[in-house]
Motif scaffolding. Structure first.
Motif, PDB file in Angstrom:
ATOM      1  N   LYS A  94       0.861  -1.235   0.001  1.00 59.57           N
ATOM      2  CA  LYS A  94       0.064  -0.030   0.110  1.00 59.57           C
ATOM      3  C   LYS A  94       0.766   1.333  -0.134  1.00 59.57           C
ATOM      4  O   LYS A  94       0.458   2.159  -0.693  1.00 59.57           O
ATOM      5  CB  LYS A  94      -1.008   0.091   1.058  1.00 59.57           C
ATOM      6  CG  LYS A  94      -2.195  -0.930   0.867  1.00 59.57           C
ATOM      7  CD  LYS A  94      -2.970  -0.801   2.254  1.00 59.57           C
ATOM      8  CE  LYS A  94      -4.292  -1.673   2.290  1.00 59.57           C
ATOM      9  NZ  LYS A  94      -4.943  -1.568   3.665  1.00 59.57           N
ATOM     10  N   LYS A  98       1.100   4.048  -2.922  1.00 52.43           N
ATOM     11  CA  LYS A  98       0.743   5.490  -2.631  1.00 52.43           C
ATOM     12  C   LYS A  98       1.676   6.339  -3.413  1.00 52.43           C
ATOM     13  O   LYS A  98       1.443   7.398  -4.119  1.00 52.43           O
ATOM     14  CB  LYS A  98       0.792   5.892  -1.043  1.00 52.43           C
ATOM     15  CG  LYS A  98      -0.599   5.919  -0.399  1.00 52.43           C
ATOM     16  CD  LYS A  98      -0.215   6.270   0.894  1.00 52.43           C
ATOM     17  CE  LYS A  98      -1.464   6.186   1.910  1.00 52.43           C
ATOM     18  NZ  LYS A  98      -1.232   6.321   3.268  1.00 52.43           N
ATOM     19  N   ASN A 101       1.131   6.307  -7.362  1.00 53.12           N
ATOM     20  CA  ASN A 101      -0.165   7.457  -7.577  1.00 53.12           C
ATOM     21  C   ASN A 101       0.517   8.805  -7.449  1.00 53.12           C
ATOM     22  O   ASN A 101       0.009   9.689  -8.118  1.00 53.12           O
ATOM     23  CB  ASN A 101      -1.353   7.256  -6.811  1.00 53.12           C
ATOM     24  CG  ASN A 101      -2.052   5.810  -6.818  1.00 53.12           C
ATOM     25  OD1 ASN A 101      -2.094   5.448  -7.809  1.00 53.12           O
ATOM     26  ND2 ASN A 101      -2.562   5.267  -5.684  1.00 53.12           N
ATOM     27  N   LYS A 102       1.753   8.831  -6.717  1.00 52.62           N
ATOM     28  CA  LYS A 102       2.153  10.348  -6.956  1.00 52.62           C
ATOM     29  C   LYS A 102       3.277  10.424  -8.040  1.00 52.62           C
ATOM     30  O   LYS A 102       3.784  11.578  -8.202  1.00 52.62           O
ATOM     31  CB  LYS A 102       2.942  10.734  -5.469  1.00 52.62           C
ATOM     32  CG  LYS A 102       1.958  10.948  -4.248  1.00 52.62           C
ATOM     33  CD  LYS A 102       2.900  11.145  -3.048  1.00 52.62           C
ATOM     34  CE  LYS A 102       2.150  11.149  -1.719  1.00 52.62           C
ATOM     35  NZ  LYS A 102       2.715  11.090  -0.593  1.00 52.62           N
TER      36      LYS A 102
END
Lengths: 579, 91
Positions: A94, A98, A101-102
């Motif tokens: 996870k 994250k 996704n950045k």
């Protein structure tokens, strides 16, 4: 260096551990380069695709580790199972998603997420901190899976193989299974490299600095000669025969059969030097033919007061009981500069090596020696060993006579002397008139013959038992024993065999020097038990006559180096055995 | 949301083997379960199926934790997980 034949390639490197084997090559994957810091997703990959690829790579790593755990056992199995779970752990994955996704690349995201988790575990300390390595290992495996390259580790294989690498790191030792890896070959490194250290500690044939081996074909057969430092591809009959010869020889180096002898069958007892009961049991397990030197002071180092009678009896009996029916030579307390005993040694002496040490302490601290002899006699009476006793640092026949008298008082029947002082070597004939045997302590004999403190590094070259002067003193000691026997025979009008003269210094553990000592006529060699197989194997390759010729050459040499070279040149077995 | 409180029975705390077993079991369940120390705020709860999270919690022997799930029908699942915590796996 590369010699190319039709198909055979040979590589010459530096042999760092002996042995010859043939086996399939497995290359160590190159170290993983970290994804560049700040590496972003490439324009053609969406964050969702990258996340899916990451999950797929994690699942792949988990499956690999679980499969391996299935073949492991015990603690190793549990560690692998736990590490496998980490590869798909939601916390790790996870955190990485994250970052994806950045805008981070999948490789860099898992790399950074791994760092964060590892840092958290390290901050918890103890067991958790140790597990941080597993997290870092898992994230490297995931990166390798994302790249489609093998994980940076020693390859796993059902079949034993020869590991070919650039060099190994200390951490590789933990995962190197000596049942699977049968030899090490590296393109880099040197005789002191980690690879060399690992090879020696595991006893694996190894060649380092063999440039070009990285090009060898994965899975193809390779011949490795760790003694000669040679590696060659496409092994044929010649190599197979060489491996077979090695296996025959190597079996000699594994164990000593407990029967020290030369090629012509003449006997030479091979004994062990021990410091206590534990050493003695190990020596007995190594088939030592007895103990040639029991260093009694090792039982009592650290004692600030004289050990009690009971303590002494127990310590000596522990050693005697390991050798029922065999000889155990006890050396009385040898306190000195390098091994002080507060109740015997005067630490203020300006020159302890030439001071009151060994037998000499009996004059300054009378009674300790007599009490020790009484304890040895008691222990001997309670055991089955054939107990001989000898005094260290004897310089004159008068001292030998006094020691023999003390032994008689204690009820000990076989008194002897250490020959460490040149005066004792030169007057052994008279010493042996008063005692039953002599034992050469070559370490001290060398330091006194060469006037070179054995504890001083800069004098190491002088402190070499190959020094011809030292060999000449050994020769003189043996000749003295022969002269003593002839003389007493002429008096008693009967044949007398020379009294035993053994060697119990480091020199006896050097297989080449052992041959010289045999040639000089010593009757036993006592050494660290580990050295027994090699010494025994080399002694069996020479006859008494050959040993005598080599010994004469060594004594006549002009330097220690010349003596060593002359003898080694006459002992082809040494290089055959990789010694 | 339903809850179930449990006291860690393993002598070495919720580390290594017990953590792996707990996370694996939680991962096999169809419900999402979180775990936190009793008394800690809700947002500090971590996923029950993450061994690394469990290890990072650093819960020791004798400490009480609370298991929570949004699925009110998952009483049995919580019970299964609680029993793992209440067993001493280091015995």
């Amino acid at each position: 260096m590369i010699f190319e034949g039709a198909t055979v390639q040979s590589f010459v490197g530096v042999g760092v551990f002996r042995g010859r084997v043939i086996g399939p090559i497995r290359h160590m994957p190159p170290a993983l380069t970290p994804p560049p810091s700040g590496e972003g997703l490439d324009s053609s990959t969406s964050a969702e695709t990258a996340a899916a690829q990451l999950k797929e790579a994690g699942a792949q790593v988990k499956a690999t580790l679980l499969e391996r755990a299935g073949r492991a056992s015990g603690d190793g199995k549990e560690v692998l199972q736990a590490t496998a779970l980490m590869a798909t752990d939601p916390m790790l994955i996870k955190a990485a998603i994250k970052l994806i996704n950045k805008g981070s690349s999948a490789e860099r995201a898992i790399w950074d997420a791994g760092d964060t988790v590892a840092a958290t575990l390290i901050s918890l300390g103890g067991y958790m901190a140790e597990r941080s390595h597993d997290v870092l290992d898992v994230r490297s495996r995931i990166v390798a899976a994302l790249r489609g390259v093998p994980a940076p580790e020693i390859p796993d294989s059902e079949e034993p193989f020869i590991l070919v690498a650039d060099d190994l790191a200390p951490a590789d030792t933990a995962t190197l299974d000596p049942a699977k890896v049968i030899a090490l070959v590296t393109a880099g490194g040197g005789p002191q490299s980690h690879t060399a250290i690992i090879a020696r500690s595991l006893g694996l044939p190894a060649v380092v600095a063999a440039k070009g081996v990285a090009e060898l074909v994965e899975g193809s057969q390779l011949y490795v000669d760790g003694s000669a430092g040679v590696v060659s591809s496409e092994p044929g009959d010649t190599e197979r025969a060489a491996v077979k010869r090695w296996l025959e020889k190597a079996s000699l180096l594994d164990v000593f059969d407990g029967d020290g002898q030369l090629a012509d069958g003449s006997k030479l007892a091979l004994l062990a030097n021990v410091g206590g009961a534990k050493d003695a049991q190990e020596a007995a397990a190594a088939n030592a033919q007895g103990v040639g030197l029991l260093r009694t002071e090792f039982c009592f180092l650290g004692n600030s007061t004289e050990p009690t009678h009971e303590d002494q009896v127990a310590a000596y009996k522990g050693v005697f009981d390991a050798f029922p029916g065999q000889k155990v030579v006890v050396r009385t307390l040898d306190a000195g500069a390098d091994k002080p005993l507060p109740f015997l040694t005067d630490s203020t002496e300006p020159n302890p090596a030439l001071g009151v040490r060994g037998y000499r302490t009996d004059s300054t601290t009378p009674g300790v020696l007599a009490r020790q002899l009484a304890a040895i006699a008691d222990a001997a009476a309670q055991s089955q060993a054939l107990v001989w006793v000898m005094a260290p640092m004897i310089s004159t026949p008068a001292e030998a006579a006094d020691f023999a008298a003390l032994c008689t008082t204690a009820g000990l029947k076989v008194p002897g002397v250490m020959v460490e002082v040149p005066s004792a070597a030169l007057t052994s004939r008279h010493l042996l008139d008063r005692v039953e045997f002599a034992s050469l302590g070559t370490n001290d004999l060398t330091q006194y013959a060469m006037a070179a403190d054995r504890q001083l590094g800069p004098l190491a070259e002088l402190n070499d038992p190959w020094q011809p002067a030292v060999l000449a003193l050994i020769q003189a000691t043996v000749e003295g024993a022969v002269a003593q026997a002839k003389h007493s025979a002429s008096l008693a009008l009967e044949d007398a065999l020379p009294k035993p003269v053994g060697v119990c210094g480091e020199a006896a553990a050097d297989p080449a020097l052992a041959v010289v000592l045999a040639g000089l006529g010593v009757s036993s060699l006592s050494m660290t038990a580990r050295a027994l197989p090699a010494v025994a194997a080399v002694l069996r390759t020479v006859t008494q006559d050959e040993a005598r010729r080599l010994a004469n050459r060594a004594v006549a040499a002009a330097s220690a180096a010349e003596a060593r070279d002359l003898v080694r040149a006459g002992l082809p077995a040494l290089s055959e055995l990789g010694l | 949301m339903i809850e179930r409180t449990a006291v860690i029975a393993s002598t070495a705390g919720l580390h290594a083997r017990p953590a792996a077993l707990f996370a694996e079991t939680a991962g096999d369940l169809d419900v999402e379960v979180t775990i936190a120390r009793v008394g800690e705020p809700l947002d500090e709860a971590v996923d029950a199926d993450s061994m690394l999270s469990l290890m990072s919690l650093g819960v020791e022997h004798g400490e009480a934790v609370v298991l929570r799930t949004e699925d009110d029908s998952a009483t049995e699942a919580l019970e299964t997980l609680a029993r793992i915590l209440e067993t001493n796996h280091d015995a």
